[in-house]
Scaffold this motif. Structure first.
Motif, PDB file in Angstrom:
ATOM      1  N   SER A  90       0.839  -1.196   0.000  1.00 49.10           N
ATOM      2  CA  SER A  90       0.000   0.000   0.000  1.00 49.10           C
ATOM      3  C   SER A  90       0.874   1.247   0.000  1.00 49.10           C
ATOM      4  O   SER A  90       2.063   1.194   0.283  1.00 49.10           O
ATOM      5  CB  SER A  90      -0.899   0.007   1.241  1.00 49.10           C
TER       6      SER A  90
ATOM      7  N   GLU B 244      -5.094   3.051   2.546  1.00 49.30           N
ATOM      8  CA  GLU B 244      -5.929   2.294   1.609  1.00 49.30           C
ATOM      9  C   GLU B 244      -5.124   1.125   1.063  1.00 49.30           C
ATOM     10  O   GLU B 244      -3.924   1.256   0.799  1.00 49.30           O
ATOM     11  CB  GLU B 244      -6.389   3.175   0.437  1.00 49.30           C
TER      12      GLU B 244
ATOM     13  N   GLU C 110      -5.307  -0.958  -2.157  1.00 51.23           N
ATOM     14  CA  GLU C 110      -6.025  -1.017  -3.436  1.00 51.23           C
ATOM     15  C   GLU C 110      -5.112  -1.420  -4.591  1.00 51.23           C
ATOM     16  O   GLU C 110      -5.388  -1.123  -5.745  1.00 51.23           O
ATOM     17  CB  GLU C 110      -6.659   0.343  -3.734  1.00 51.23           C
TER      18      GLU C 110
ATOM     19  N   TYR D 156      -4.685  -4.109  -6.087  1.00 48.01           N
ATOM     20  CA  TYR D 156      -5.216  -5.056  -7.064  1.00 48.01           C
ATOM     21  C   TYR D 156      -6.415  -4.502  -7.831  1.00 48.01           C
ATOM     22  O   TYR D 156      -7.025  -5.220  -8.613  1.00 48.01           O
ATOM     23  CB  TYR D 156      -5.596  -6.376  -6.367  1.00 48.01           C
ATOM     24  N   ARG D 157      -6.750  -3.245  -7.611  1.00 47.49           N
ATOM     25  CA  ARG D 157      -7.844  -2.624  -8.360  1.00 47.49           C
ATOM     26  C   ARG D 157      -7.333  -2.116  -9.702  1.00 47.49           C
ATOM     27  O   ARG D 157      -6.300  -1.443  -9.769  1.00 47.49           O
ATOM     28  CB  ARG D 157      -8.446  -1.455  -7.581  1.00 47.49           C
ATOM     29  N   SER D 158      -8.052  -2.433 -10.753  1.00 43.75           N
ATOM     30  CA  SER D 158      -7.685  -1.925 -12.068  1.00 43.75           C
ATOM     31  C   SER D 158      -8.204  -0.507 -12.242  1.00 43.75           C
ATOM     32  O   SER D 158      -9.115  -0.067 -11.543  1.00 43.75           O
ATOM     33  CB  SER D 158      -8.272  -2.822 -13.165  1.00 43.75           C
TER      34      SER D 158
ATOM     35  N   LYS E 199      -6.495   4.832  -9.587  1.00 47.12           N
ATOM     36  CA  LYS E 199      -6.403   4.670  -8.141  1.00 47.12           C
ATOM     37  C   LYS E 199      -6.251   6.035  -7.490  1.00 47.12           C
ATOM     38  O   LYS E 199      -5.899   7.011  -8.142  1.00 47.12           O
ATOM     39  CB  LYS E 199      -5.205   3.784  -7.766  1.00 47.12           C
TER      40      LYS E 199
END
Length: 489
Positions: free
Chosen positions: A2, A133, A135, A137-139, A142
């Motif tokens: 992160s 946060e 995140e 692995y979020r596509s 960001k």
């Protein structure tokens, strides 16, 4: 990993404040008194801030809570957040104020007008904890937080005061990152590698592989992981910041990288949350990271047992009997009561090798502790009132919920096995207590010991004041304070 926000402390003399973009956070006391910088903003906004702090809504706020003005006229900022926080306040209210800012922080630009507030470092700490946060692995797009500018009268002094909090925050973030990682990424190999990398911080890190664990007689621990493709490991982390001959405090963590329940398979609903079943080991790792970063003046050793509990043709079965490193035999009634088997061997090894002055284990051990205490308090069990009371005081000082539960011979009798020295599971009644009684059998009478069942506090399904949904990092702050207060000279 992160990427938490970066906080920089700057001189409060910023000149024209009307050009500040993004968000601005400032403070007012119960009477609505504004700081000099806030009064400059108020004049540019034609008294909007004065009207806000004089409103009924602001008057109802508790210390640390906020009122927000969106797109205030006369200012370039998108929002001004006004927090109710007098200069004479306690650390917890200051941290909560910071957390309110962190929870609302969604812009690249954030300026906090702390000026001469004596709790500026605590405010920054709370902000950092809540702005975290996970995140990666979020596509797609960001959140891209820029550095947070903290405007204070004496930036060098505040930065120096904030340095220990920065080390503590990094330990909390390390714990959260480990717990939040999916199990296909954070297997026993990767977990051990991330701990080994902390050798760069001055920790002495040693990884015990299965062959050595077999030689040591850790059949209770090895039995848990024998159905997994990921080999079981024990990682030893030593921080030597005290006298050479000073016995260490020992921290021991359960590190089940994923827990299916084994042959005693868990229900499918909710099993995805078992990525957090290594929360005890992650907390130990976070504390050790903090101690190294702040150069703690004491000796502490952290040991974690890393396994994966999977169903397989080679997996441990209900009814199996295993022999622990101590030599006691254990009837495996339920393969989902695996954490205590891991801890049993690591606790005994810790005492045999290090003869610690005190020992604290942490584990997401039982669902029963959640039934008893919810997610507000960890279950605390101990054989030593002095050490236990010191921990409870430290946890209260950090506002990390902890509640002591009993141990006793009446519960110990419930561990009786038909075929072995003991059994690993006694059913639903007093489930968290009988688990602690099981662990106590692997604690020498002269070793002051605390068992922390963190099944409810390590993971938050809806977030907390200081963390978003997911891993909380519970225990890093409390244990760091305990070490500061009781074990550092």
């Amino acid at each position: 990993m992160s990427h938490p926000v970066q906080i920089r402390f700057e001189d409060s003399d910023k000149g024209d404040l009307t050009d500040l973009t993004g968000r601005i956070a400032l403070f007012a006391d119960a009477a609505g008194a504004l700081s000099p910088m806030a009064r400059k903003l108020d004049r540019a906004a034609k008294g909007a801030l004065t009207r806000a702090v004089g409103s009924e809504a602001f008057g109802k706020l508790k210390p640390g809570e906020a009122l927000e003005l969106a797109f205030p006229a006369g200012l370039a900022a998108d929002a001004v957040q006004i927090l109710r926080l007098p200069k004479r306040t306690d650390a917890e209210a200051a941290r909560k104020a910071g957390a309110s800012i962190g929870a609302a922080h969604r812009d690249k630009a954030l300026t906090v007008l702390a000026e001469t507030h004596p709790r500026a470092a605590e405010i920054a700490f709370g902000l950092a904890l809540r702005a975290y946060e996970f995140e990666i692995y979020r596509s797609g797009e960001k959140k891209d937080f820029g550095p947070v500018s903290f405007c204070v009268a004496k930036p060098e002094e505040v930065a120096a005061e904030a340095a220990p909090f920065a080390a503590l925050a990094e330990g909390v973030f390390f714990t959260r990152d480990l717990i939040n990682e999916p199990a296909n990424v954070l297997n026993t190999y990767e977990f051990a590698a991330r701990l080994a990398a902390m050798g760069e911080l001055g920790l002495e890190v040693e990884i015990l592989e299965e062959e050595e664990l077999e030689k040591l007689g850790m059949r209770a621990l090895l039995g848990v992981g024998q159905g997994s493709e990921s080999p079981s490991k024990v990682v030893v982390m030593q921080w030597k910041g005290g006298a050479k001959d000073e016995p260490p405090l020992a921290l021991v963590g359960k590190g089940v990288c994923f827990d299916t329940g084994g042959i005693s398979l868990k229900p499918a609903v909710g099993m995805e949350d078992m990525v957090m079943d290594m929360g005890g080991a992650a907390t130990v790792a976070g504390v050790m990271r903090t101690l190294a970063l702040r150069k703690a003046k004491t000796n502490v050793v952290g040991l974690v047992g890393l396994v994966e509990n999977m169903p397989d043709g080679k997996a441990q079965r209900p009814g199996d009997v295993v022999r622990s490193m101590k030599g006691d035999t254990i009837e495996v009634i339920n393969t989902d009561a695996e954490g205590r088997l891991v801890l049993a061997d690591v606790l005994w090894y810790t005492q045999e090798r290090f003869a610690p002055r005190g020992m604290i284990d942490l584990a997401t051990l039982t669902g029963a502790v959640i039934v008893a205490l919810g997610d507000e308090n960890a279950g605390v069990f101990s054989n030593d009132d002095t050490l236990c009371n010191a921990f409870l005081k430290a946890a209260a000082g950090e506002n990390e919920g902890a509640w002591r539960l009993p141990l006793g011979a009446v519960y110990d009798r419930m561990l009786k096995s038909r075929v072995a020295d003991m059994r690993n599971s006694c059913g639903r009644d007093a489930g968290s207590i009988t688990a602690a009684q099981f662990l106590q059998r692997f604690v020498k009478p002269d070793t002051p010991w605390i068992h922390l069942d963190i099944a409810g506090t390590a993971w938050a399904k809806s977030g907390t004041e200081f963390s978003p949904k997911g891993a909380t990092g519970w225990g890093v702050r409390a244990l760091n304070r305990l070490i500061q207060d009781r074990f550092e000279g």
